[in-house]
Motif scaffolding. Structure first.
Motif: not given
Length: 963
Positions: A518-541
């Protein structure tokens, strides 16, 4: 005391309004602001109804108490603009509208009033125009991510005031100019000592990199200046950034000079990119930089040198790219046994002797030594190297018994190894999903959220290594679940290294426990990726993400019309009651005002309505913003009864009269005549468009008249005629080369404003020399908007419309396809550029100026061999500095295909460079005091073209409307 019934009505009305406000928990100002923002979007979030965003939990809205503090609305497919109503949300801390790629137009300057804003995230939209300098007022801003938009202009120096800024991303735009630094009065990027991320790659930034921009107080860990147009050398102050972990200067073809010798100070540096520049001097010495994992210095002009000793001393090295850098000698066998090494690329060097790979790392996937001077190979006994080894173009491969596989020519491209892709875990046959769904790795059919991950500088090159990507999938999924998002699995696939040297891969996120998000889910997923909340493993940079618009089932997102039909009943009843009361009040006020209303005003209003009714069925009254509606008698008076003495021009539309308003302002009154070429639609178009645009290089509309059967437009008075009249000598204003450059620069800025800053953008559709006016200081002003069109009303960058314009200036692609784009104006502007330098009409006696210039250009000769075509009034060729660049720009603008033409913003930048080259920067300021006139009064610029302007076998200026 007797109380008037009207007082009771007013009292009841006020009580009703107060009751409506009490029913809502949300601050009224915030509610109004959100409604104002949503009014500019289509579609709108499904539950943005009523007047209580906080209490009703509107999609993407987060509140503290009754105040809105966060807006998170990514990947919801909005088109439109961001309204200035954003300033109403005075408590806003987070604004994320990322991945709405049809959301654009200029960013409102009022965003600079949001003093509590901490995160401004607009990744992957279509915002254009200049980045507002007012953002520099946001003293609490920590995260500024404007990458992957269409911003133009320079980086505002005011952004150097953002002392709390941590993340600064302007990459993947169309920014020009240099890197601003503190100059004693205005701030610069060197003031941002707490910022850790400078991401400015994939722009058109230019000039030298100032040495002052780097200092020992800075905490930068990422410095990304790749894929720009920087020139000069890399400043030695780079060695002061001892915290740096990722450095990219690659793909700056004009970057030259030696690499600073103090580079070894950067002992934390892990990824180092210098490829495809023009760097000279010795190959940099990387001794002691033990954190390095990825090094690419290919395709530079380093001085020929022996294989450096540091090759075998870097314990973390995974990837070493040194193609065409002039190294010679024999590669040490210890290089192949480095514990982490994955890829070695040494193509097109002078390596020789014996290649010994007897001892190699199990991680090593590729050795590319094509086009060197290697004469022998030792692969060792037993466990020979069986991965990819490329030796074509070496003397070794000319031997009869050479290994066929390793000597096989593979062409110019690098070999593509099979990259990782998420596996499916299906115990039996895979189910068949509908067209709107996809199969998840757990073999469930659902609608995934899709997008592309871009890793700007990964520390590895082996795209087959499953351990990296399994870890990426696991950490992504864990982040979503930790934040209570209904995610089942994630899948990655289609990995490649793009032309900007970014590792990109497709990402799919599948829902858990339901067929779609639903819309709220997409809003949350998008924010995690746009806001850099998710930090990938260091090797990815460092990374960024571009999400796709999510395909909801019908009803989740709604148009503004459907929104009106779904307002809750109680609000509807209350609003209806309020409307009845308001109508009664309005009716009473109307009666009172009608009794005192002058007859003249009543007649004028009726006249306007009558005109509107006679227009096409889709017409509406002009949307005037600041333009005054004049009565016929008013304009008759200010022009002295349209006297011959005030007649300053005649064209196809009618006559133009000089007038003086009671305030003393000089105006030009354009009065239509019977049978005018400009009808009601064009009349209304010009009123509506000119009333919404305000720029010093666009003529101002003072007002209009539709009264007593007359159509008149009232403009600011521009005294020095048209550019066409100056080129032909009719106006008495003579323009030398420098002044012509200033005029075309002003015209270009006016058109660029229409394309990139007007909201919505405007295509002029009739750019020509007679529509460029010259004021008292010879500043150019674009005029005549009767044929103009708004761009982007349908969310696209083009309009299908009947062909209109002036022959000779008309874009042939538009003429053939009837697809109007902003590049149609660019073509016309290119013709204008050629007209300015030749003083010839675009079409005259069957000769077309574009064809004439293209046929005559010879870039091997002085002045491109155009001496015969140039306007003799320009004088000696030695005084025409920048002419060749000017002609190059003009010919780019008149390319047959629109995609090959520059934008008007790019044209402005190029003309500004030519102006500096010609030393014409101060001409405009002194023009009024030094220009020459003939004795007669010049014709007025608003008269337009008449058939007599074209003689002989040429075609007259005309509006073209094929059947």
């Amino acid at each position: 005391m007797e109380v008037s019934p009207w007082l009771w009505v007013i009292f009841s009305f006020s009580v009703l309004l107060q009751a409506l406000v009490i029913l809502a928990d949300t601050n009224v100002q915030d509610t109004s602001g959100l409604n104002g923002i949503a009014a500019n979007w289509e579609p709108q979030p499904s539950n943005w109804l009523g007047n209580d965003p906080c209490g009703d939990k509107w999609v993407g809205i987060i509140c503290t108490g009754n105040r809105v503090i966060s807006i998170r609305l990514s990947s919801l497919g909005f088109s439109g603009t961001l309204s200035g109503d954003i300033q109403s949300l005075t408590e806003l801390q987070y604004l994320d509208l990322s991945y709405n790629n049809k959301l654009g137009g200029p960013l409102p300057a009022t965003i600079g009033t949001l003093s509590k804003l901490q995160n401004l995230i607009l990744v992957g939209c279509s915002f254009s125009g200049e980045i507002p300098k007012e953002i520099g007022q946001l003293s609490n801003l920590a995260f500024l991510s404007l990458n992957s938009n269409k911003f133009t202009g320079t980086i505002p120096p005011s952004l150097g005031s953002l002392s709390k800024l941590y993340w600064f991303d302007l990459a993947d735009n169309q920014l020009t100019g240099g890197l601003p630094i503190f100059n004693g009065t205005s701030p610069g990027l060197d003031n941002l000592t707490n910022t850790k991320h400078f991401h400015f790659g994939m722009n058109q930034l230019s000039g030298t990199i100032p040495s002052q921009i780097f200092n020992s107080n800075m905490k930068l860990i990422h410095l990304l200046l790749d894929n720009n147009k920087f020139s000069g050398s890399i400043p030695s102050t780079l060695g002061l950034l001892t915290t740096l972990e990722v450095l990219r200067f690659d793909n700056n073809a004009q970057l030259t000079g030696p690499v600073p010798i103090n580079l070894n100070n950067l002992t934390r540096l892990a990824e180092f990119h210098l490829a495809n520049c023009n760097l000279t001097g010795p190959l940099p010495d990387l001794t002691g930089m033990n954190s390095l994992s990825f090094v690419d210095m290919s395709n530079n002009s380093f001085r020929t040198s022996d294989v450096p000793t540091w090759f075998t001393t870097l314990p973390s090295l995974t990837s070493l790219y040194l193609e065409k850098v002039g190294i010679s000698g024999e590669l040490p066998k210890g290089l192949f046994s480095l514990p982490a090494i994955q890829t070695l690329r040494f193509r097109r060097n002078h390596l020789n002797g014996t290649l010994n790979t007897a001892d190699f790392s199990k991680q090593l996937q590729l050795i590319d030594l094509r086009d060197n001077n290697i004469t022998a190979v030792t692969l060792g006994a037993g466990a020979q190297y069986k991965k990819t080894l490329m030796l074509s173009g070496n003397p070794f491969c000319n031997q009869g018994d050479s290994n066929g596989a390793i000597c096989k020519a593979t062409g110019e491209s690098n070999p593509a190894l099979q990259s990782y892709s998420t596996a499916f875990n299906c115990p039996g046959l895979q189910p068949t999903c509908s067209s709107s769904q996809a199969l998840s790795p757990n073999c469930v059919c659902s609608v995934p959220y899709r997008g592309t991950l871009f890793f700007r500088s990964p520390g590895f090159s082996d795209l087959t290594n499953a351990s990296y990507f399994l870890l990426l999938e696991q950490t992504l999924k864990a982040k979503f679940l930790n934040l209570s998002l209904p995610v089942d699995t994630v899948a990655i696939h289609d990995m490649l290294v793009d032309t900007n040297n970014n590792l990109q891969m497709s990402l799919e996120v599948f829902p858990s426990g339901k067929v779609q998000f639903v819309e709220q889910d997409i809003s949350g997923i998008g924010f995690i990726l746009s806001n850099q909340t998710y930090k990938p493993p260091p090797v990815f940079g460092p990374y960024y993400f571009l999400g796709q618009t999510y395909s909801f089932s019908s009803g989740l997102l709604q148009t503004s019309e459907s929104k009106k039909n779904r307002i809750p009943l109680i609000v509807g009843v209350a609003a209806g009651g309020a409307a009845v009361v308001a109508a009664l009040l309005a009716f009473t006020v109307c009666i009172i005002r009608r009794k005192s209303k002058p007859k003249q005003t009543e007649e004028r209003s009726q006249s306007f309505v009558s005109w509107d009714m006679k227009s096409t069925s889709t017409s509406t009254a002009p949307q005037v913003r600041g333009a005054r509606m004049f009565a016929f008698d008013e304009l008759k008076k200010v022009t002295n009864n349209f006297s011959e003495a005030n007649d300053i021009g005649t064209g196809g539309y009618g006559k133009v009269y000089r007038g003086t308003l009671p305030s003393g302002q000089l105006v030009a009154v354009k009065r239509s005549q019977q049978g005018s070429l400009q009808g009601n639609l064009e009349f209304r178009t010009e009123i509506e468009l000119l009333s919404r645009v305000h720029h010093k290089n666009v003529v101002s509309l003072v007002g209009f008249c539709f009264d007593q059967g007359e159509q008149m437009l009232v403009y600011e008075y521009v005294p020095n005629g048209t550019l066409k009249e100056s080129l032909t000598g009719k106006s008495g204003v003579r323009l030398d080369w420098k002044r012509r450059l200033r005029v075309v620069l002003g015209a270009a800025k006016g058109i660029a404003y229409l394309h990139e800053l007007a909201d919505p953008p405007i295509i002029h559709r009739d750019i020509k020399s007679s529509n460029v006016l010259l004021d008292e200081r010879l500043n150019a002003k674009v005029s005549d908007f009767g044929l103009s069109k708004l761009l982007g009303e349908d969310g696209r960058g083009q309009i299908t419309t009947q062909v209109k314009g002036t022959m000779g200036y008309l874009d042939p692609e538009y003429y053939m396809t009837q697809q109007l784009t902003d590049k149609s104006d660019v073509y016309s502007f290119g013709v204008l550029l050629l007209e300015v330098v030749t003083a010839r009409k675009p079409l005259e006696r069957g000769r077309y100026i574009v064809r004439e210039v293209k046929a005559a250009v010879d870039r091997r000769k002085d002045m491109y061999g155009l001496h015969e075509l140039l306007d003799p009034a320009l004088g000696a060729s030695s005084a025409l500095a920048g002419l060749e660049q000017y002609v190059d720009l003009a010919l780019r603008c008149v390319e047959e295909s629109g995609v090959d033409r520059p934008s008007m913003g790019e044209a402005v930048g190029e003309i500004e460079r030519i102006v500096k080259m010609a030393g014409a920067g101060g001409v405009a300021e002194s023009a009024s005091g030094s220009m020459s006139y003939t004795s007669r009064t010049p014709p007025h610029p608003y008269d337009g073209d008449s058939p007599s302007d074209y003689s002989g076998g040429g075609l007259p200026s005309m509006r073209v409307e094929p059947k």
